[in-house]
Design a protein around this motif. Structure first.
Motif, short mmCIF file in Angstrom:
data_model
loop_
_atom_site.label_atom_id
_atom_site.label_comp_id
_atom_site.label_asym_id
_atom_site.label_seq_id
_atom_site.Cartn_x
_atom_site.Cartn_y
_atom_site.Cartn_z
N ALA A 128 5.58 -9.58 8.46
CA ALA A 128 6.49 -9.29 7.37
C ALA A 128 6.02 -8.04 6.61
CB ALA A 128 6.56 -10.48 6.42
N PHE A 129 6.78 -7.68 5.60
CA PHE A 129 6.49 -6.50 4.79
C PHE A 129 6.23 -6.90 3.35
CE2 PHE A 129 9.22 -5.33 8.29
CZ PHE A 129 8.57 -4.23 8.83
N VAL A 130 5.51 -6.03 2.67
CA VAL A 130 5.24 -6.22 1.25
C VAL A 130 6.12 -5.26 0.48
CG1 VAL A 130 3.50 -6.05 -0.57
CG2 VAL A 130 2.87 -6.90 1.69
N LEU A 131 6.82 -5.77 -0.52
CA LEU A 131 7.59 -4.92 -1.41
C LEU A 131 6.66 -4.53 -2.56
CD1 LEU A 131 10.09 -3.57 -2.58
CD2 LEU A 131 10.85 -5.83 -3.41
N HIS A 132 6.26 -3.25 -2.58
CA HIS A 132 5.39 -2.79 -3.67
C HIS A 132 5.99 -1.57 -4.35
CE1 HIS A 132 2.68 0.06 -1.03
NE2 HIS A 132 3.83 -0.16 -0.43
N VAL A 133 5.61 -1.40 -5.61
CA VAL A 133 6.23 -0.39 -6.46
C VAL A 133 5.15 0.44 -7.14
CG1 VAL A 133 8.20 -1.92 -6.88
CG2 VAL A 133 6.31 -1.88 -8.52
N HIS A 134 5.56 1.63 -7.61
CA HIS A 134 4.64 2.44 -8.41
C HIS A 134 4.44 1.74 -9.75
CE1 HIS A 134 3.13 5.87 -10.76
NE2 HIS A 134 2.69 6.31 -9.58
N PRO A 135 3.21 1.73 -10.26
CA PRO A 135 2.95 0.98 -11.50
C PRO A 135 3.70 1.50 -12.72
CG PRO A 135 1.01 2.25 -10.84
CD PRO A 135 1.97 2.30 -9.69
N SER A 136 4.22 2.73 -12.66
CA SER A 136 5.00 3.23 -13.80
C SER A 136 6.37 2.55 -13.89
CB SER A 136 5.19 4.75 -13.68
OG SER A 136 6.00 5.07 -12.55
N LEU A 137 6.79 1.92 -12.79
CA LEU A 137 8.07 1.22 -12.81
C LEU A 137 7.90 -0.08 -13.61
CD1 LEU A 137 10.89 1.74 -11.46
CD2 LEU A 137 10.20 0.08 -9.72
#
Length: 325
Positions: A128-137
């Motif tokens: 599977a995949f990990v949904l990750h975001v920039h911490p500024s979001l």
């Protein structure tokens, strides 16, 4: 005398007739090296996992297994090569999710009908995949991400490793199910996409677990969900997207295939050998450390997964009017 000679000829011909009749004993197999063809370049996770499984299968078959990398055409070069090979058990395909995606995304590629042109032998693994975001979001969960995207339509940049890749289709599934307007930014692979996520040129992406793990651990990005229906061992505290959007699942898989027409006894032995490999606890542990869930499934299970994903991704591609870059 004539009857005696005819009898002798009949007896001499009998072994050949027996071998020629379907359903009866086949000559011993294998007697030489076997080739497993993959559509991915050497060194990547798919290649490494294919080689690990092939090495374990060698123990049971008693012959070398050579992994052959035939890259190109969104893996169609590899799958077409195997589909057109002699159905003798010496040329096999480690097929992937692209078999379910290409018929809708790139219908001119061959094989156009993998379900008809290839024989599924068994499932090898799913990841599977990990949904990750920039911490500024300013989001820490899928509900917050959806709310932010709805409040800022068209302003959220989502990266992927390329149009039609499973992590791109995971984004498209999220977009359609959540009803959000986000911008897809395709890259040539996950590494350049991750580079831009680190620098906030894109704000989010679904990424292979092993690629995402270091930057999440360092706090460079924030993991908010996984694309499988269950939690992942590498990210035990990260919930599935399905907790917010029931039924959501976007998983990359690989499985073993042969040319259509492979004799049943050889197909059965390959299925059993693959099962032994995928049930090997040492292999499972080594691959789990890289975010790969080795799974056991026979030819029917692999056929079902291929059929389900062909329907799922086909409908998604048509609804989203997705076209290759």
């Amino acid at each position: 005398m004539v009857r005696h000679l005819l009898g002798r000829r009949g007896l001499l011909a009998a072994p050949a007739l027996l071998l020629a009749r379907p359903g009866l004993a086949q000559p011993s197999w294998p007697t030489r090296a076997i080739s497993i063809v993959t559509g991915y370049a050497p060194g990547g996770l798919t290649d490494v996992t294919t080689r690990a499984i092939a090495q374990r299968m060698e123990r049971d078959l008693g012959q070398p297994i050579v992994v052959e990398n035939r890259v190109g055409g969104a893996t169609s070069v590899a799958s077409t090569h195997v589909a057109q090979a002699a159905p003798d058990g010496y040329t096999l395909l480690m097929g992937a999710s692209s078999l379910a995606i290409n018929p809708a995304l790139q219908p001119d590629l061959t094989p156009r009908e993998p379900m008809r042109e290839l024989l599924p032998l068994g499932l090898a693994y799913r990841t599977a995949f990990v949904l990750h975001v920039h911490p500024s979001l300013p989001v820490k969960s899928v509900p917050e991400l959806i709310a932010y995207a709805k409040a800022n339509p068209g302003k959220l940049n989502f990266g992927s490793s390329g149009t039609g890749a499973v992590n791109h289709l995971a984004l498209e599934l999220l977009r359609q199910q959540a009803g959000i307007d986000v911008l897809h930014v395709p890259y040539r692979g996950g590494v350049p996409a991750l580079t831009d996520l680190r620098t906030n040129r894109i704000q989010a992406m679904f990424q292979a677990a092993l690629e995402a793990l270091p930057v999440v651990q360092e706090g460079i990005t924030r993991a908010i969900a996984v694309s499988s229906k269950e939690r992942m061992p590498l990210f035990p505290d990260v919930p599935p997207v399905a907790d917010t959007l029931p039924g959501f699942e976007a998983v990359f898989w690989q499985g073993l295939f042969a040319p259509r027409g492979l004799p049943a006894p050889i197909a059965q032995r390959l299925t059993e050998t693959l099962r032994n490999a995928t049930e090997d606890q040492d292999l499972r542990a080594r691959m789990a450390a890289q975010g790969v869930a080795i799974e056991t499934g026979d030819g029917e299970a692999m056929r079902r997964i291929l059929a389900e994903d062909t329907r799922l991704w086909g409908e998604l591609i048509r609804r989203g009017n997705i076209r290759p870059e």
